[in-house]
Design a protein around this motif. Structure first.
Motif, short mmCIF file in Angstrom:
data_model
loop_
_atom_site.label_atom_id
_atom_site.label_comp_id
_atom_site.label_asym_id
_atom_site.label_seq_id
_atom_site.Cartn_x
_atom_site.Cartn_y
_atom_site.Cartn_z
N VAL A 255 -2.70 0.63 -9.76
CA VAL A 255 -2.04 1.56 -10.67
C VAL A 255 -0.53 1.45 -10.55
O VAL A 255 0.20 1.39 -11.56
CB VAL A 255 -2.51 3.00 -10.39
N ALA A 256 -0.02 1.42 -9.31
CA ALA A 256 1.43 1.33 -9.11
C ALA A 256 1.97 0.03 -9.67
O ALA A 256 3.05 -0.01 -10.28
CB ALA A 256 1.76 1.45 -7.62
N ARG A 257 1.24 -1.07 -9.47
CA ARG A 257 1.73 -2.37 -9.95
C ARG A 257 1.82 -2.38 -11.47
O ARG A 257 2.83 -2.84 -12.03
CB ARG A 257 0.77 -3.46 -9.47
N LEU B 23 -23.05 12.74 -13.94
CA LEU B 23 -22.90 12.19 -12.59
C LEU B 23 -21.56 11.49 -12.41
O LEU B 23 -21.05 11.40 -11.29
CB LEU B 23 -24.05 11.22 -12.30
N GLY B 24 -20.99 10.99 -13.52
CA GLY B 24 -19.66 10.41 -13.43
C GLY B 24 -18.60 11.45 -13.09
O GLY B 24 -17.64 11.16 -12.36
N VAL B 25 -18.77 12.68 -13.59
CA VAL B 25 -17.84 13.74 -13.25
C VAL B 25 -17.97 14.13 -11.78
O VAL B 25 -16.98 14.37 -11.09
CB VAL B 25 -18.07 14.97 -14.16
N VAL B 26 -19.19 14.19 -11.28
CA VAL B 26 -19.40 14.48 -9.86
C VAL B 26 -18.71 13.42 -9.00
O VAL B 26 -18.01 13.73 -8.03
CB VAL B 26 -20.90 14.55 -9.54
N ALA B 27 -18.92 12.14 -9.35
CA ALA B 27 -18.28 11.06 -8.60
C ALA B 27 -16.76 11.18 -8.65
O ALA B 27 -16.07 10.94 -7.66
CB ALA B 27 -18.74 9.71 -9.14
N ALA B 28 -16.22 11.56 -9.80
CA ALA B 28 -14.77 11.71 -9.91
C ALA B 28 -14.27 12.85 -9.03
O ALA B 28 -13.21 12.75 -8.41
CB ALA B 28 -14.39 11.96 -11.37
N GLY B 29 -15.03 13.95 -8.96
CA GLY B 29 -14.64 15.03 -8.07
C GLY B 29 -14.67 14.60 -6.62
O GLY B 29 -13.82 15.00 -5.82
N ILE B 30 -15.64 13.78 -6.25
CA ILE B 30 -15.69 13.24 -4.88
C ILE B 30 -14.49 12.35 -4.63
O ILE B 30 -13.89 12.37 -3.55
CB ILE B 30 -17.00 12.46 -4.67
N CYS B 31 -14.12 11.56 -5.62
CA CYS B 31 -13.07 10.57 -5.44
C CYS B 31 -11.69 11.20 -5.32
O CYS B 31 -10.94 10.86 -4.40
CB CYS B 31 -13.08 9.60 -6.63
N GLY B 32 -11.35 12.11 -6.21
CA GLY B 32 -9.98 12.62 -6.23
C GLY B 32 -9.84 14.09 -6.47
O GLY B 32 -8.78 14.54 -6.94
N TRP C 209 0.82 -1.22 0.00
CA TRP C 209 0.00 0.00 0.00
C TRP C 209 0.85 1.27 0.00
O TRP C 209 0.32 2.37 -0.05
CB TRP C 209 -0.95 0.00 1.19
N LYS C 210 2.19 1.14 0.08
CA LYS C 210 3.05 2.31 0.04
C LYS C 210 3.75 2.48 -1.30
O LYS C 210 4.50 3.44 -1.48
CB LYS C 210 4.09 2.22 1.16
N LEU C 211 3.49 1.59 -2.24
CA LEU C 211 4.08 1.74 -3.57
C LEU C 211 3.47 2.91 -4.33
O LEU C 211 3.96 3.26 -5.40
CB LEU C 211 3.91 0.45 -4.36
N PRO D 106 3.91 8.73 -10.36
CA PRO D 106 3.52 10.15 -10.34
C PRO D 106 2.23 10.35 -9.55
O PRO D 106 1.27 9.58 -9.68
CB PRO D 106 3.34 10.48 -11.82
N ALA D 107 2.20 11.38 -8.73
CA ALA D 107 1.08 11.58 -7.79
C ALA D 107 -0.25 11.75 -8.50
O ALA D 107 -1.30 11.34 -8.00
CB ALA D 107 1.37 12.79 -6.90
N ALA D 108 -0.25 12.37 -9.70
CA ALA D 108 -1.51 12.64 -10.39
C ALA D 108 -2.03 11.44 -11.17
O ALA D 108 -3.21 11.42 -11.53
CB ALA D 108 -1.33 13.82 -11.34
N LEU D 109 -1.19 10.44 -11.41
CA LEU D 109 -1.61 9.32 -12.27
C LEU D 109 -2.80 8.56 -11.72
O LEU D 109 -3.77 8.30 -12.46
CB LEU D 109 -0.42 8.39 -12.51
N PRO D 110 -2.83 8.15 -10.45
CA PRO D 110 -4.02 7.43 -9.95
C PRO D 110 -5.30 8.25 -10.05
O PRO D 110 -6.37 7.71 -10.37
CB PRO D 110 -3.65 7.13 -8.49
N ARG D 111 -5.21 9.55 -9.82
CA ARG D 111 -6.41 10.38 -9.89
C ARG D 111 -6.90 10.53 -11.33
O ARG D 111 -8.10 10.52 -11.59
CB ARG D 111 -6.14 11.76 -9.29
#
Length: 816
Positions: free
Chosen positions: A758-760, A468-477, A416-418, A423-428
């Motif tokens: 994502v890291a893997r 609504l997918g954009v709203v969910a994405a804003g909530i997520c990251g 969980w620390k990988l 890059p910090a923005a890649l998972p988001r």
């Protein structure tokens, strides 16, 4: 209690849906709603009473009982680790010690603590009345192995209710940022996550881990003081003194030089640990080493043992190999490299006599460190091998460099620390693309089914789906995630659009994407953020302001008028002043499941979010004639005041439910009795996402569906893009869309599994690490390359880590 709660909620939802199904066939449908409203209030009170009784019953556990369960878990963990390290094969390596110098340990005396082998537990309990012991030793002298043997011996002697010895690797502690007790609490929670549960009420508002520490039911075994940064040594001693004053038992291990330097800082007041007795590990005896290596090779008369004859003659002398094989680390490496395993012949192994020809002790040590990985991954007739030494070495070198550079702040290998290695923005960005595409497909599919299977429904407008997918994405990251979702949806809508209105469509979708990303930020900020009040203008998030302004300009370009600008600018100012990206799940540990976390403040914030965002729709509708110049055309909201009020109420209800779900679904760790193996934690963490989606889908669909059903009874002709003529059940299907997306956003946000995935993939494509990382780490642990400490892995020895990191750097440099 979770199973009972799920059953209770399912029955309640089924009864409610059944009543709503029958209501349209009655003469007075509104009477059904009037009868249902008090039912939910009574159901909530009944569940609260049941839950309180169960929690009170669980809270009667005493600190001694918690300590006993912790002792069982610690014993199981370190017995398994001792088996992997082969500490008792063929027998424990003989280690002796003498009293430490008086300037390092004030409670030491001449010959009072000297001993050998398994006497350390007796020395600690019978000859150290303060139960405070310092274990000093040179690099590779076997400090950690001796501490493991001490820990297991103390657990064997422990009585019920007594302190539990727990090994804490200090390499993962930053004394400049965390006090020792707080760090030990985090380690206990990470390795034994049930200890994150709240302590019984008489012991205060603390976790079970903090309760055990405060009541001195944990005996800290602090390993690796020398692995702390040199500049932090004196500070670390002050922190240890503050957390473990005189009277608190402890064991501390270090190299003599690093500990002496910490006692004599260049500036500031030196700190000394009161009542500390000390021992200094001695070099191994040459005859003991020769006997040990021959016995490990099958006995002195076997062909494999006779290969050690040249080395045995050099042991106990000043020869380089004789001086190198005085440390348990080098002896352990030598046995791994040159001695056969069961059912393995010695003919294919390298000859230990080659060690005699190396000219310096350093050369012998480096040779053994370099040969160890090849030996650990050599073929075995009865053990399958997924990775060769050539394949494993680059991955191990990357992990060693990752730990050396401190990208995650600790010298540990944890899945969980990988996330710190990408890059910090890649998972988001990836989460935003996923949520945006999922939202577009869900909305379009439900509308398409409504059109095909119900009478009077309008055809699906695929070019207007996905908000609504954009709203969910804003909530997520946050903003980055929301904008990525907006761009993905824009591309999908362009692919589904007619070419003649392409520019207007692109501007419209970009404007919607920016505005709804800000909506997600606002929901997340109100649900999780620590700033419920307005910020000062100097602290506003300028990215949110720029996004709101850009969305307003895109609306102007799309419609040719000012429609949409009011809501876009309002969202931008609100997100900048109040909204934040929220509080992400603690990256120090994974999660296992979620629980309900209702608070009065959270409910009030959810209602405030719904009022604010619904009010923006009402504002757009009231100003529509002025902003558009055409009172008969609908853009963002209907121009009719009553219709605008109804649309605002529906929008506000959906966003209120989303905010309440984000606030209420909180991550919690696994049980103490469960395995702390990384693969088990990964499976638990992965199930968290499914739990979030399922829980949010049930709760959100019921609540939003009832709201839509009530809107239809009140005369509304359109609910969230679905025609009311589609039937009452379609109101629940439409309500399922935001519920599913919100649950998916919460699951991605709170679980570490998504970041790990994502890291893997990122590191496997580089290539840096195998794609099946968990299996690789488990295999490296079984081969003795890594050691497992709780739920994380460390290299078998710090010298091996340094050697691999240096070798990886050299190979990268030569390759570049």
């Amino acid at each position: 209690m979770r199973r009972t709660g799920i059953t209770y909620l399912t029955l309640l939802a089924a009864g409610t849906l059944g009543a709503l199904w029958v209501a349209p066939h009655l003469e007075d449908p509104a009477s059904v709603l009037a009868a249902l409203l008090p039912t939910w209030a009574g159901a909530y009170l009944a569940w609260t009473a049941y839950r309180s009784e169960r929690l009170e019953a669980a809270a009667v556990q005493s600190p001694a009982a918690v300590a006993d369960r912790l002792a069982t878990a610690v014993r199981r963990e370190w017995e398994a680790e001792a088996e992997v390290r082969r500490l008792a094969e063929p027998y424990p390596l003989p280690v002796g010690w003498r009293d430490a110098d008086r300037d390092l340990a004030e409670a030491s005396g001449p010959g009072r603590l000297a001993g050998r082998d398994d006497e350390l537990a007796t020395v600690f309990t019978d000859r150290v009345p303060t139960r405070r012991l310092l274990v000093l030793g040179d690099p590779g002298s076997g400090k950690t192995l001796l501490l493991v043997r001490l820990l297991l011996a103390l657990l064997d002697r422990r009585q019920e209710g007594e302190p539990v010895p727990v090994l804490f690797p200090l390499a993962s502690w930053d004394p400049t940022a965390l006090d020792l007790r707080g760090w030990m609490e985090r380690r206990l929670v990470q390795d034994h996550p049930e200890l994150a549960a709240p302590a019984p009420e008489p012991y205060g508002q603390v976790t079970l881990a903090r309760m055990l520490l405060e009541r001195r039911l944990v005996l800290p075994v602090l390993d690796g003081f020398d692995e702390l940064p040199a500049r932090a040594g004196a500070m670390a001693l002050h922190r240890i003194n503050a957390a473990l004053p005189y009277g608190c038992g402890m064991v501390l291990s270090s190299r003599p030089g690093e500990y002496r330097a910490a006692l004599q800082p260049r500036s500031g007041v030196p700190a000394r640990l009161a009542g500390l007795a000390g021992i200094h590990l001695e070099a191994l005896d040459g005859e003991d080493v020769a006997a040990y290596l021959r016995r490990d090779a099958g006995g002195s008369d076997t062909p494999a043992a006779r290969r050690w004859a040249p080395v045995a003659r050099a042991l106990g002398t000043a020869a380089p190999v004789g001086r190198a094989l005085t440390s348990p680390l080098m002896v352990s490496l030598a046995r791994t490299v040159y001695n056969p395993r069961p059912d393995e012949g010695h003919e294919v192994l390298p000859n230990p006599g080659d060690l005699v020809w190396l000219r310096t002790r350093t050369a012998v040590e480096h040779h053994l460190l370099d040969a160890f990985v090849d030996a650990a991954y050599r073929p075995h007739p009865h053990r399958p091998r997924r990775w060769t030494a050539a394949q494993a070495r680059p991955a191990l070198a990357f992990l060693a460099r990752h730990m050396e550079r401190g990208l995650d702040g600790v010298a540990e290998v944890a899945w969980w620390k990988l996330r710190h290695a990408v890059p910090a923005a890649l998972p988001r960005v990836l989460a935003g693309v996923l949520l945006g595409m999922a939202g577009w497909l869900l909305e379009g599919t439900v509308m398409e089914l409504s059109h095909r299977f119900t009478s009077g429904a309008v055809p699906t407008d695929w070019e207007q789906r996905g908000g609504l997918g954009v709203v969910a994405a804003g909530i997520c990251g946050g903003l980055v995630c929301g904008l990525a979702a907006g761009l993905a949806i824009t591309l999908l809508c362009v692919l589904a659009a007619a070419p003649d209105d392409l520019p207007e469509l692109v501007f419209n979708r970009l404007a919607d994407g920016g505005s709804l990303a800000l909506v997600g930020m606002i929901i997340s900020g109100f649900a999780f953020g620590g700033r419920p009040s307005l910020r000062r203008p100097s602290h506003w998030d300028r990215r949110a302001l720029l996004t709101g302004a850009a969305a307003a300009l895109c609306y102007v370009a799309a419609f040719g008028n000012a429609c949409g600008t009011a809501s876009a600018l309002l969202y931008g100012v609100t997100a900048a002043a109040v909204g934040t990206d929220g509080v992400l799940a603690d990256p120090a540990r994974p999660v296992a499941r979620v629980r309900w976390h209702w608070t009065t403040r959270g409910v009030c914030r959810g209602l405030l979010v719904g009022t604010l965002l619904g009010g923006s729709i009402v504002l757009e509708g009231l100003l529509s004639p002025v902003l558009s110049g055409d009172p008969d055309k609908e853009y963002i909201a209907p121009p009719d005041p009553l219709a605008a009020l109804g649309a605002g109420a529906q929008v506000g209800a959906v966003f209120t439910v989303s905010c309440l779900l984000v606030h209420a679904l909180r991550a919690v760790p696994v049980d103490l009795g469960a395995s702390v193996d990384g693969r088990a934690l990964l499976a638990n963490d992965r199930r968290t996402l499914g739990t979030c989606v399922l829980t949010a889908a049930v709760v959100g669909a019921v609540v939003i569906g009832i709201q839509g059903w009530c809107a239809v009874l009140g005369g509304s002709t359109r609910v969230w893009g679905a025609q009311a003529t589609g039937g009452h059940l379609w109101m629940f299907a439409v309500g399922l869309i935001p519920a599913l997306l919100t649950g998916l956003a919460i699951g991605i946000r709170q679980s570490e599994w998504g970041h790990y995935l994502v890291a893997r993939c990122y590191l496997a494509l580089r290539p840096r690490l195998p794609y099946d990382l968990m299996t690789f780490l488990a295999d490296a642990h079984e081969r003795g390359v890594l050691r497992r400490v709780g739920a994380v892995h460390q290299f078998r020895h710090i010298e091996l880590q340094h050697r691999l990191a240096g070798a990886g750097t050299r190979s990268e440099g030569s390759g570049g």
